[in-house]
Design a protein around this motif. Structure first.
Motif, PDB file in Angstrom:
ATOM      1  N   MET A   1       0.823  -1.213   0.000  1.00  0.00           N
ATOM      2  CA  MET A   1       0.000   0.000   0.000  1.00  0.00           C
ATOM      3  C   MET A   1       0.858   1.265   0.000  1.00  0.00           C
ATOM      4  O   MET A   1       0.451   2.293  -0.488  1.00  0.00           O
ATOM      5  CB  MET A   1      -0.924   0.001   1.220  1.00  0.00           C
TER       6      MET A   1
ATOM      7  N   LYS B   1       3.366   2.089  -1.703  1.00  0.00           N
ATOM      8  CA  LYS B   1       3.741   2.593  -3.013  1.00  0.00           C
ATOM      9  C   LYS B   1       2.592   3.327  -3.704  1.00  0.00           C
ATOM     10  O   LYS B   1       2.805   3.962  -4.739  1.00  0.00           O
ATOM     11  CB  LYS B   1       4.249   1.453  -3.896  1.00  0.00           C
ATOM     12  N   HIS B   2       1.407   3.242  -3.155  1.00  0.00           N
ATOM     13  CA  HIS B   2       0.248   3.920  -3.741  1.00  0.00           C
ATOM     14  C   HIS B   2      -0.097   5.214  -2.999  1.00  0.00           C
ATOM     15  O   HIS B   2      -1.188   5.753  -3.171  1.00  0.00           O
ATOM     16  CB  HIS B   2      -0.965   2.987  -3.733  1.00  0.00           C
ATOM     17  N   TRP B   3       0.842   5.720  -2.199  1.00  0.00           N
ATOM     18  CA  TRP B   3       0.570   6.924  -1.418  1.00  0.00           C
ATOM     19  C   TRP B   3       0.196   8.104  -2.300  1.00  0.00           C
ATOM     20  O   TRP B   3      -0.656   8.930  -1.933  1.00  0.00           O
ATOM     21  CB  TRP B   3       1.797   7.292  -0.580  1.00  0.00           C
ATOM     22  N   TRP B   4       0.794   8.167  -3.494  1.00  0.00           N
ATOM     23  CA  TRP B   4       0.551   9.309  -4.368  1.00  0.00           C
ATOM     24  C   TRP B   4      -0.875   9.295  -4.928  1.00  0.00           C
ATOM     25  O   TRP B   4      -1.439  10.359  -5.252  1.00  0.00           O
ATOM     26  CB  TRP B   4       1.581   9.345  -5.495  1.00  0.00           C
ATOM     27  N   LYS B   5      -1.466   8.106  -5.008  1.00  0.00           N
ATOM     28  CA  LYS B   5      -2.854   8.020  -5.465  1.00  0.00           C
ATOM     29  C   LYS B   5      -3.800   8.556  -4.397  1.00  0.00           C
ATOM     30  O   LYS B   5      -4.769   9.269  -4.706  1.00  0.00           O
ATOM     31  CB  LYS B   5      -3.199   6.573  -5.815  1.00  0.00           C
ATOM     32  N   ALA B   6      -3.515   8.203  -3.143  1.00  0.00           N
ATOM     33  CA  ALA B   6      -4.308   8.733  -2.037  1.00  0.00           C
ATOM     34  C   ALA B   6      -4.157  10.254  -1.960  1.00  0.00           C
ATOM     35  O   ALA B   6      -5.124  10.986  -1.711  1.00  0.00           O
ATOM     36  CB  ALA B   6      -3.871   8.094  -0.727  1.00  0.00           C
TER      37      ALA B   6
ATOM     38  N   TRP C   1      -2.019   8.840 -13.080  1.00  0.00           N
ATOM     39  CA  TRP C   1      -2.722   7.634 -12.619  1.00  0.00           C
ATOM     40  C   TRP C   1      -3.490   6.995 -13.769  1.00  0.00           C
ATOM     41  O   TRP C   1      -3.420   5.777 -14.000  1.00  0.00           O
ATOM     42  CB  TRP C   1      -3.657   8.022 -11.482  1.00  0.00           C
TER      43      TRP C   1
ATOM     44  N   THR D   1      -1.100   5.334 -16.157  1.00  0.00           N
ATOM     45  CA  THR D   1      -0.591   4.043 -15.697  1.00  0.00           C
ATOM     46  C   THR D   1      -1.635   2.941 -15.848  1.00  0.00           C
ATOM     47  O   THR D   1      -1.301   1.792 -16.157  1.00  0.00           O
ATOM     48  CB  THR D   1      -0.125   4.118 -14.227  1.00  0.00           C
ATOM     49  N   LEU D   2      -2.897   3.293 -15.637  1.00  0.00           N
ATOM     50  CA  LEU D   2      -3.969   2.308 -15.815  1.00  0.00           C
ATOM     51  C   LEU D   2      -4.099   1.901 -17.273  1.00  0.00           C
ATOM     52  O   LEU D   2      -4.281   0.716 -17.586  1.00  0.00           O
ATOM     53  CB  LEU D   2      -5.292   2.890 -15.304  1.00  0.00           C
TER      54      LEU D   2
ATOM     55  N   ARG E   1      -1.220  -0.299 -18.203  1.00  0.00           N
ATOM     56  CA  ARG E   1      -1.408  -1.651 -17.651  1.00  0.00           C
ATOM     57  C   ARG E   1      -2.383  -2.449 -18.513  1.00  0.00           C
ATOM     58  O   ARG E   1      -2.170  -3.645 -18.772  1.00  0.00           O
ATOM     59  CB  ARG E   1      -1.920  -1.558 -16.223  1.00  0.00           C
TER      60      ARG E   1
END
Length: 220
Positions: free
Chosen positions: A1, A3-8, A202, A205-206, A209
């Motif tokens: 989790m 590594k997803h701090w920037w999304k939050a 974001w 990146t989606l 993917r």
């Protein structure tokens, strides 16, 4: 989790932008009135566009150095998301022009130059669809992408600042920052700047993917 701090962070900043953007007291700047709030949405769209187009051209250059098809796909994904945010920037800007300049589409140099830049990048997306050979598509697209980016900055940033325009930041019309004496606008604008940019990355990146899954034979 972790590594997803920037999304939050993106979610928190955008929530702050939307709430504060509509509730904060904005200064009266010429005839903008309450439409000044569009600053928190319109300008960040361009920042996102520049960010994604930079990522796109960087991957195109990397592709031409090693002919790695993964870089071509990443360049394409970034360009697609960049065009999306560019179109949103153009639409929000046109709506703003409707209430401040009296017309949705005008002969303003920045609006015209931006429309040309977006058409150049839309042509890039169309160009990619015209090839069936993957390698040829990647090579031609990469070269065109570099050409498109070389025109982007002069068209959307340099030339509009050198000529007379109604658009803030031009040679004859100063930007809002000089008139924001209390710093109210910047208090929301900078978080909006960061939040929207993180959201655009974001989405990129989606999409990348998804392309990896769709073309997993390339992304082994």
């Amino acid at each position: 989790m972790a590594k997803h701090w920037w999304k939050a962070l993106a979610v928190l900043l955008l929530l702050y932008t939307i709430i504060a953007g509509f509730l904060v007291k904005v200064p009266v700047i010429e005839n903008n009135q309450q439409s000044t709030r569009n600053l928190f949405f319109h300008v960040p769209m361009w920042v996102c566009m520049y960010t994604l187009f930079t990522i796109s051209v960087a991957n195109s250059i990397l592709y031409l150095t090693k002919y790695d098809l993964k870089k071509d796909i990443l360049a394409s994904c970034a360009a697609n998301v960049g065009v999306l945010f560019g179109l949103m920037g153009f639409v929000t800007g046109s709506l703003w022009a409707t209430y401040t300049w009296g017309s949705t589409l005008t002969n303003d140099p920045k609006q015209i130059a931006t429309a040309v830049a977006l058409l150049i990048y839309l042509a890039y997306l169309v160009l990619r669809m015209s090839f069936t050979d993957i390698d040829k598509r990647a090579r031609v697209s990469a070269i065109y992408n570099i050409f498109a980016f070389a025109l982007l900055i002069p068209l959307t940033y340099i030339i509009p600042r050198m000529v007379d325009s109604l658009h803030p930041g031009s040679a004859s019309s100063p930007g809002f920052k000089s008139k924001d004496t209390d710093g109210t606008l910047m208090m929301v604008f900078y978080p909006a700047f960061i939040g929207w940019t993180l959201l655009s990355v974001w989405i990129y990146t989606l999409l990348a993917r998804y392309k990896r899954l769709e073309l997993k034979n390339i992304f082994k």
